[in-house]
Design a protein around this motif. Structure first.
Motif, PDB file in Angstrom:
ATOM      1  N   HIS A  22      38.496  27.824  34.734  1.00  0.00           N
ATOM      2  CA  HIS A  22      37.612  27.738  35.897  1.00  0.00           C
ATOM      3  C   HIS A  22      38.468  27.455  37.116  1.00  0.00           C
ATOM      4  O   HIS A  22      39.336  26.582  37.088  1.00  0.00           O
ATOM      5  N   VAL A  23      38.212  28.188  38.189  1.00  0.00           N
ATOM      6  CA  VAL A  23      38.961  28.032  39.430  1.00  0.00           C
ATOM      7  C   VAL A  23      37.982  27.569  40.497  1.00  0.00           C
ATOM      8  O   VAL A  23      36.949  28.200  40.710  1.00  0.00           O
ATOM      9  N   SER A  83      35.279  31.732  38.609  1.00  0.00           N
ATOM     10  CA  SER A  83      35.580  31.117  39.903  1.00  0.00           C
ATOM     11  C   SER A  83      34.320  30.642  40.614  1.00  0.00           C
ATOM     12  O   SER A  83      33.230  31.171  40.395  1.00  0.00           O
ATOM     13  N   SER A 122      38.292  30.532  45.899  1.00  0.00           N
ATOM     14  CA  SER A 122      38.522  30.716  44.467  1.00  0.00           C
ATOM     15  C   SER A 122      38.148  32.121  44.014  1.00  0.00           C
ATOM     16  O   SER A 122      38.835  32.721  43.187  1.00  0.00           O
ATOM     17  N   ASP A 123      37.050  32.647  44.558  1.00  0.00           N
ATOM     18  CA  ASP A 123      36.624  34.000  44.193  1.00  0.00           C
ATOM     19  C   ASP A 123      37.678  35.032  44.577  1.00  0.00           C
ATOM     20  O   ASP A 123      38.030  35.907  43.785  1.00  0.00           O
ATOM     21  N   SER A 163      32.583  35.641  39.050  1.00  0.00           N
ATOM     22  CA  SER A 163      32.483  34.920  40.316  1.00  0.00           C
ATOM     23  C   SER A 163      31.078  34.346  40.420  1.00  0.00           C
ATOM     24  O   SER A 163      30.098  35.066  40.260  1.00  0.00           O
ATOM     25  N   ALA A 173      40.991  34.430  42.502  1.00  0.00           N
ATOM     26  CA  ALA A 173      40.808  34.825  41.103  1.00  0.00           C
ATOM     27  C   ALA A 173      40.686  36.344  40.972  1.00  0.00           C
ATOM     28  O   ALA A 173      41.235  36.937  40.039  1.00  0.00           O
ATOM     29  N   HIS A 209      36.786  38.475  34.848  1.00  0.00           N
ATOM     30  CA  HIS A 209      36.588  37.492  35.907  1.00  0.00           C
ATOM     31  C   HIS A 209      35.111  37.447  36.270  1.00  0.00           C
ATOM     32  O   HIS A 209      34.506  38.485  36.500  1.00  0.00           O
TER      33      HIS A 209
END
Length: 186
Positions: free
Chosen positions: A5-6, A90, A95-96, A112, A99, A110
């Motif tokens: 997780h970002v 993310s 972050s989105d 978002s 990532a 990925h």
């Protein structure tokens, strides 16, 4: 499943609360959750993140500048290589974008999380137009999928960022009623 997780920061807010509830639920189901925090900032609630492995990416300077974003994306690609997650999830704009850039050439899915409508997504200011451009290009080049907390958030992201509605699923944001049981009636 290993999930990286970002998230932009550890300030206590609605997105961070939703992320923590998501992480707890994933861990209860037996998934491994690792959290990469991009920006160190004041007023963080680091104790809320202490329950799981947290990696500090350490963005320095103005993270909204294109060269800073490229540098952070490089560091995140290195983390992805080391941790080898099955999926990257993310939260929040920085972050989105990071990532999406970090997973664009990899075969790692990925997701978002679209949590809100933001004024910058409609602003005509130069910095905000640049943010939209970088965001659109990053998301277009990636194979990102999107999870919105409401239909309104999904529609807004589709309209302002040009995300195809077919790439967005809606998982309605919910509350736990027991969390409000101790609040006295007014």
């Amino acid at each position: 499943m290993k999930i990286l997780h970002v998230i932009d920061n550890q300030k206590l807010g609605g997105t961070q609360n939703l992320a923590i509830r998501t992480w707890n639920g994933l861990e209860q189901r037996g998934h491994t959750v690792t959290v990469a925090v991009l920006v160190d900032s004041a007023n963080e609630r680091k104790e809320l993140f202490d329950e799981r492995e947290t990696i500090r990416v350490g963005v320095h300077g103005d993270y909204r500048k294109p060269f800073a974003i490229a540098s952070v994306a490089k560091r995140l690609r290195e983390l992805i290589h080391v941790h080898n997650p099955d999926i990257v999830h993310s939260w929040l704009w920085l972050s989105d974008v990071v990532a999406a850039q970090s997973t664009a050439r990899k075969r790692i899915p990925h997701v978002s999380h679209i949590v809100a409508r933001r004024n910058w997504q409609q602003s005509r200011g130069l910095l905000n137009r640049l943010r939209r451009y970088v965001t659109k290009r990053s998301l277009d080049k990636s194979r990102s999928q999107f999870l919105a907390v409401s239909q309104a958030a999904a529609d807004f992201a589709s309209q302002t960022l040009g995300i195809s509605p077919q790439r967005i699923q809606v998982a309605y944001n919910a509350i736990e009623p027991s969390e409000f049981a101790r609040i006295p009636d007014s």
